[in-house]
Design an enzyme around this catalytic site. Structure first.
Site: not given
Ligand code: CMC
Length: 380
Positions: A317, A263
């Site tokens: 989720d 998140h």
């Molecule tokens: N699985 C594996 N690695 C992850 C995940 C995950 N679910 N989430 C983040 N990471 C890693 C990502 O690969 C990255 O690694 P590195 O620094 O080595 O490249 C690091 O963590 C940071 O990721 P980011 O995408 O830059 O971080 P963010 O703040 O943009 O991520 C997120 C937020 C929700 C997009 C992400 O955690 C994600 O894609 N999660 C899976 C989708 C998900 O469950 N979404 C629902 C979010 S909560 C409800 C909502 O808001 O709708």
């Protein structure tokens, strides 16, 4: 602001773009409050209707205020004939999220003053969108099953009425309460992507329908509300509890994202995931689906071992997938459930934006060339 003072934050991380009195999030300690009240207290003691009143009025209602609010909401449960016709003209193969986005947009055509943006008008429009969207989802799902739409029953709560319109029978008290808790926990969550979209659109003084339509489009993305469907797909792919560890480790090895984890704000377990975990376990036991809960639990343990140090924990989720499955919802109705609840938050933010509006207009950091020659088309 001078150019030197401007900073670039990819994905706007850490940027404060609005003020709100609705929800407070402490991502380090895993705290979520609506108007100062802990989400756990609301999930265990409140109803969705009362929670919406709280978000829209920044205080809990008295008994008579809650009754009036509920009566107003219930008076808008059913759809007009034009809307029913629009729904039955949708192709049955359409994804429910595309249908919802289109139908909410089309509601502007049933409104004699769709562009009125006084706070009072925005509240009335929000009430109608909140009340009618469950009927849109239920009517479309029945349409694709070859069934007639069922009108809302004003004697039923928001949660009970949706399940009744969908299935054509009155749900059990346990199902109603479970669904109500899902609605409460998904109602609002700071300046998430879809809420930001809603605020950006209304900041042009466009209209409430355009604003909520944009928010629905944002929510369906797999990185946002679409993740609950991704979680369920993963649970379906894992043949048994014992296979969960290998499955997740393979995904990690292949650098795949594990849906339902991570998140932007929470770097500890999302408090909504904790609430829904308890709910999912109970429902899974009651409905003979404990395997789904056990698989989820096994995935969480692997993720805790592999990713907790990076601050990646279950989000809202993750356990909502098992919860919705146990309620008997089809996979492509999971994200629509997020819509039903989050309309409360989107509308509250639209009202806040209208109360103290300034156009959203950020700027870009231009990284392209300067003084480039214009080469005529024959010479390229
Ligand atoms: N699985 C594996 N690695 C992850 C995940 C995950 N679910 N989430 C983040 N990471 C890693 C990502 O690969 C990255 O690694 P590195 O620094 O080595 O490249 C690091 O963590 C940071 O990721 P980011 O995408 O830059 O971080 P963010 O703040 O943009 O991520 C997120 C937020 C929700 C997009 C992400 O955690 C994600 O894609 N999660 C899976 C989708 C998900 O469950 N979404 C629902 C979010 S909560 C409800 C909502 O808001 O709708």
């Amino acid at each position: 602001m001078s150019t030197a003072e401007k900073t670039f934050s990819k994905g706007l991380e850490g940027v404060i773009a609005a003020q709100t009195e609705m929800s407070f999030i402490n991502g380090t300690e895993g705290i979520l409050e609506y108007v100062g009240i802990a989400i756990g207290d609301l999930a265990s003691k409140s109803s969705f209707e009362e929670t919406v009143f709280l978000l829209w009025n920044k205080r809990l209602p008295t008994q008579s205020e809650l009754e009036a609010f509920t009566k107003d909401l219930r008076s808008h449960y059913s759809l007009c004939d034009a809307m029913k016709t629009r729904i039955t003209s949708c192709p049955i193969e359409a994804e429910p999220m595309h249908v919802i986005r289109t139908m909410i947009s089309s509601m502007a055509m049933d409104d004699s003053s769709p562009n009125e943006n006084s706070v009072e008008a925005a509240r009335e429009k929000s009430m109608r969108i909140l009340a009618k969207t469950p009927a849109i989802v239920a009517a479309f799902d029945r349409h694709r099953r070859g069934l007639e739409a069922i009108d809302g029953d004003p004697s039923l709560s928001f949660a009970a009425n949706f399940l009744y319109m969908l299935n054509g029978e009155k749900p059990t008290d346990a199902m109603i309460r479970a669904f109500d808790i899902c609605m409460i926990t998904h109602a609002d969550h700071g300046l998430n992507n879809s809420t930001f979209a809603a605020r950006v659109v209304i900041s042009t003084l466009s209209d409430v329908y355009s604003s909520i339509t944009a928010a629905v489009g944002s929510l369906r993305g797999p990185l946002h509300g679409g993740a609950n469907e991704g979680v369920m797909k993963m649970l379906n792919q894992i043949p048994s509890v014992d296979a969960a560890e290998d499955h997740v480790m393979n995904m990690i090895k292949n650098k795949e994202r594990i849906m339902g984890f991570g998140h932007r704000v929470y770097k500890s377990k999302d408090p909504r995931a904790s609430e829904l975990m308890t709910l999912a376990k109970q429902l899974a036991e009651d409905t003979g689906n404990i395997e789904f809960y056990d698989k989820s639990n096994a995935i969480e343990q692997v993720m805790e071992r592999e990713y907790a140090a990076k601050g990646i924990y279950p989000n809202v989720d993750f356990y909502s997938a098992t919860t919705y499955h146990c309620i008997g919802l089809k996979l492509d109705l999971f994200t629509p459930m997020f819509v039903l609840a989050r309309i409360a938050g989107w509308a509250g933010h639209v009202i806040e934006q209208l109360e103290d509006n300034r156009l959203f207009r950020p700027t870009t950091d231009y990284v392209g060339p300067h003084d480039a020659p214009y080469v005529s088309i024959d010479d390229r």
